[in-house]
Write a protein that holds these residues in place. Sequence first.
Motif, PDB file in Angstrom:
ATOM      1  N   SER B 276       1.612  51.456 -20.442  1.00  0.00           N
ATOM      2  CA  SER B 276       1.297  50.216 -19.727  1.00  0.00           C
ATOM      3  C   SER B 276       2.531  49.340 -19.627  1.00  0.00           C
ATOM      4  O   SER B 276       2.788  48.733 -18.584  1.00  0.00           O
ATOM      5  N   ILE B 277       3.303  49.264 -20.717  1.00  0.00           N
ATOM      6  CA  ILE B 277       4.514  48.434 -20.675  1.00  0.00           C
ATOM      7  C   ILE B 277       5.535  49.055 -19.730  1.00  0.00           C
ATOM      8  O   ILE B 277       6.120  48.373 -18.892  1.00  0.00           O
ATOM      9  N   MET B 278       5.684  50.359 -19.863  1.00  0.00           N
ATOM     10  CA  MET B 278       6.654  51.048 -19.011  1.00  0.00           C
ATOM     11  C   MET B 278       6.397  50.777 -17.545  1.00  0.00           C
ATOM     12  O   MET B 278       7.316  50.539 -16.769  1.00  0.00           O
ATOM     13  N   SER B 279       5.140  50.822 -17.144  1.00  0.00           N
ATOM     14  CA  SER B 279       4.864  50.650 -15.719  1.00  0.00           C
ATOM     15  C   SER B 279       4.746  49.184 -15.344  1.00  0.00           C
ATOM     16  O   SER B 279       5.072  48.806 -14.225  1.00  0.00           O
ATOM     17  N   GLY B 280       4.297  48.338 -16.283  1.00  0.00           N
ATOM     18  CA  GLY B 280       4.105  46.934 -15.933  1.00  0.00           C
ATOM     19  C   GLY B 280       5.395  46.130 -16.024  1.00  0.00           C
ATOM     20  O   GLY B 280       5.547  45.121 -15.345  1.00  0.00           O
ATOM     21  N   ALA B 281       6.295  46.571 -16.883  1.00  0.00           N
ATOM     22  CA  ALA B 281       7.510  45.789 -17.113  1.00  0.00           C
ATOM     23  C   ALA B 281       8.751  46.665 -17.000  1.00  0.00           C
ATOM     24  O   ALA B 281       9.543  46.783 -17.935  1.00  0.00           O
ATOM     25  N   PRO B 282       8.939  47.290 -15.837  1.00  0.00           N
ATOM     26  CA  PRO B 282      10.048  48.255 -15.702  1.00  0.00           C
ATOM     27  C   PRO B 282      11.424  47.622 -15.912  1.00  0.00           C
ATOM     28  O   PRO B 282      12.359  48.306 -16.312  1.00  0.00           O
ATOM     29  N   ALA B 283      11.521  46.301 -15.671  1.00  0.00           N
ATOM     30  CA  ALA B 283      12.839  45.663 -15.778  1.00  0.00           C
ATOM     31  C   ALA B 283      13.313  45.553 -17.224  1.00  0.00           C
ATOM     32  O   ALA B 283      14.462  45.237 -17.476  1.00  0.00           O
ATOM     33  N   THR B 284      12.400  45.798 -18.193  1.00  0.00           N
ATOM     34  CA  THR B 284      12.766  45.610 -19.592  1.00  0.00           C
ATOM     35  C   THR B 284      13.100  46.929 -20.274  1.00  0.00           C
ATOM     36  O   THR B 284      13.081  47.022 -21.501  1.00  0.00           O
ATOM     37  N   LYS B 285      13.403  47.922 -19.472  1.00  0.00           N
ATOM     38  CA  LYS B 285      13.691  49.245 -19.999  1.00  0.00           C
ATOM     39  C   LYS B 285      14.763  49.215 -21.084  1.00  0.00           C
ATOM     40  O   LYS B 285      15.796  48.562 -20.923  1.00  0.00           O
ATOM     41  N   GLY B 286      14.483  49.900 -22.188  1.00  0.00           N
ATOM     42  CA  GLY B 286      15.479  50.017 -23.249  1.00  0.00           C
ATOM     43  C   GLY B 286      15.477  48.861 -24.228  1.00  0.00           C
ATOM     44  O   GLY B 286      16.200  48.880 -25.212  1.00  0.00           O
ATOM     45  N   ARG B 287      14.672  47.835 -23.962  1.00  0.00           N
ATOM     46  CA  ARG B 287      14.728  46.645 -24.818  1.00  0.00           C
ATOM     47  C   ARG B 287      13.555  46.531 -25.786  1.00  0.00           C
ATOM     48  O   ARG B 287      13.448  45.587 -26.534  1.00  0.00           O
ATOM     49  N   TRP B 288      12.655  47.501 -25.709  1.00  0.00           N
ATOM     50  CA  TRP B 288      11.470  47.446 -26.570  1.00  0.00           C
ATOM     51  C   TRP B 288      11.641  48.348 -27.782  1.00  0.00           C
ATOM     52  O   TRP B 288      12.419  49.302 -27.754  1.00  0.00           O
ATOM     53  N   ALA B 289      10.873  48.058 -28.812  1.00  0.00           N
ATOM     54  CA  ALA B 289      10.777  48.967 -29.950  1.00  0.00           C
ATOM     55  C   ALA B 289       9.354  48.867 -30.490  1.00  0.00           C
ATOM     56  O   ALA B 289       8.596  47.977 -30.091  1.00  0.00           O
ATOM     57  N   VAL B 290       8.999  49.792 -31.356  1.00  0.00           N
ATOM     58  CA  VAL B 290       7.653  49.814 -31.915  1.00  0.00           C
ATOM     59  C   VAL B 290       7.748  49.735 -33.429  1.00  0.00           C
ATOM     60  O   VAL B 290       8.534  50.459 -34.042  1.00  0.00           O
ATOM     61  N   ALA B 291       6.949  48.846 -34.010  1.00  0.00           N
ATOM     62  CA  ALA B 291       6.892  48.718 -35.471  1.00  0.00           C
ATOM     63  C   ALA B 291       5.433  48.846 -35.885  1.00  0.00           C
ATOM     64  O   ALA B 291       4.539  48.659 -35.063  1.00  0.00           O
ATOM     65  N   PRO B 292       5.169  49.147 -37.165  1.00  0.00           N
ATOM     66  CA  PRO B 292       3.773  49.208 -37.602  1.00  0.00           C
ATOM     67  C   PRO B 292       3.088  47.856 -37.397  1.00  0.00           C
ATOM     68  O   PRO B 292       3.746  46.818 -37.354  1.00  0.00           O
ATOM     69  N   MET B 293       1.781  47.908 -37.270  1.00  0.00           N
ATOM     70  CA  MET B 293       0.985  46.698 -37.067  1.00  0.00           C
ATOM     71  C   MET B 293       1.202  45.745 -38.244  1.00  0.00           C
ATOM     72  O   MET B 293       1.248  46.196 -39.398  1.00  0.00           O
TER      73      MET B 293
END
Lengths: 274, 437
Positions: B276-293
């Motif tokens: 969802s993020i990839m398709s909804g926010a394509p301009a932010t590519k490479g700037r996200w990361a995932v951490a545990p809840m």
Amino acid sequence: MKRVTPMVIMGAATFYFLVPIWWLFVAASKTRSEFTSTTPLWFADFALIDNLKELFAYRDGVFLRWMLNSVVYTGGAALLGTILAAMCGYALAKYRFRGREAIFDIVLGGVLVPATALALPLFLIFSQFEATNTFWSVFLPSLVNPFGVYLARIYATASVPDELLEASRLDGSGEIRTFFTISSRLMFPALVTIFLFHFVAVWNNFLLPLIMLGEERLFPVTLGLYTWNTQVNQLPELRMLVLTGALVSIVPLVIAFLLLQRFWRNGLGSGAIK
Amino acid sequence: MRALSVVLVSALALGACSSGGSSETAADSKSCAPSEGNVTLTYTTWIPGIENVVKVWNDKNPNIQVKVQTGPNGNGGTYANFFNQLKAGNAPDLGHIEYDALPSFRVQDGLTNLADCAEVTAAKDQFVDWTWGQVTFGEENSVYGIPQDAGPMALFYRKDLFEKNNIPVPTTWDEYAAAAEKVKAAGGYITNFSQSDINQFAGFAWQAGGRWFANDGSKWTVNLQDEATTKVAGYWQGLIDKKLVSSVPPWTTEWDNAYNTGQAWTWTSAVWGANSIMSGAPATKGRWAVAPMPQWTSGATVAGNWGGSSTAVFKGSKHPYEAAKFALWLNTSEEALTLLNKEAQLYPATKAGAKLPALSEGVEFYGGQKIYDVFATASGQVAPDFVWGPTMTSTYATASDGFKAAVSGNGTLLDALKTTQAKTVENMKSQSIPVAE
């Protein structure tokens, strides 16, 4: 001054009705990333052609199949339904028989029953015959058009003189021949109106195919696009296909109206005077 | 209701007749016997690209052919269709049912219990514990579907913005609230509180230890206001009151835009949220990361779940054995899981599925991070005893109305839960579902 006020009101109404279509056209011309990041009402890179190519190629062109289905369901049902409604309304207007008014009242009552309310009972009936999920399960119920019968009766009463029918009987023409060669021509503007009403009603009857059909190749375009739209969260690239598909799917309606609007106006007008 | 059960009973009777050999008295316990001859199964699902997966099965199993039917997603119409088809006695053999909808089908007696199928019970250990709990409702001798996919939750965050503003990545909800203040000061929102994704809120409550429904075999209990859920609601209400979260409606262009333009900095979401993020926010590519809840107590390791579905066999299916066999293949074999992941980005419910090659690679959009490792760990940390109620559609609708009011300042999330509790009990009573006050 007198002309200005109506013009302003009409202009506002036109604007109001055209903006969503404009939005759709602009949206369908964008790439997926530009769709969210650029102004909604003006163009970015013009990618309409690419979107169309993708739409028509997606899943072996299932979209084109849906368009074809829609044209067959709606065009076929509207054509046959109009003939049935015309014959029925004509008979109610021109022949005297017992129970004529009762039949007419029942038909008129049918106008008040929304198609939506009938979808589930129809599903249960078709289930009895194991005929759900078939072409006929959508096509047959779509033939029925009580409002068309009503219009046809009103119009036949007004436009087909009894003297003419007597003359043709004296000349030896059978009833069916009279209907198709003389009466139906006199009723033609009304028939176009009925056809258009029916066309739009079937095109918009979304619940019936939703309940009846599970086989994707039988879907009309409305159901197909709705199905894709519910999958957008799962498969984001569908969003552009839904938008482009929505744009393409209004084309047949626009064509039908542009071609037939002359008759449509006549029919509405003459139906109104009686 | 009565008419429905009559139809179901007669459908059952028909099923028993046609299976020939089974003895009348123990029809139920023999309900998983193989059929003779060639079998054609119907399978209704809205998974995009499912035909390509089913084709692999059909090519290998000429005796058990599967025909796919499709439609909109469950709440978009397919569940309603299932209920109509059960009423009319022509439900498909197999259907796609999300975990939160399974109990409503069970209450209506619409599902075949697969506990008699030895192959099904033997497969138990292949599935992540909590997913198995979702299809068995934590009861002995009941398996009402084969788990298909899961939605373990984690924290998606804008790594670049957190680093730039020197904000530590929150590991607890307290730290998350502290971070929210700093994000606000930096001109953004830490996240968007979704007013309509009640199943996301359920995921929060699930993590905190909330258990909304329970069923002791004779009666349901509804606990939308238990301690944990109240805590979670109070927490988010606090963020809403301080205007630290935005209230843009989810899944809209505006919402996408908030992520795309860097106004929203985090999203606590399920594994499928990555796309969802990839398709909804394509301009932010490479700037996200995932951490545990973020956790409620420092150092704890508990995750929530949002979404996931099962493949169920409907009551009235004449071939439960074959249907179960197909459902097992579909949801456990590596070839099927790989294809499902490729076609529809489903995240497998099996333990082995988390190790699929496609789920072991770094994802470019997330700066090359192996994000699925985080979700695999999270999946193992979801509590196995969360049970859904039998009227989730209306429960969601009531809660969503209340949440919408709360984010616009009319009442609070706690009020919304109170109303939802009362309405849910009322609704279950009106459907003659036994419920404890």
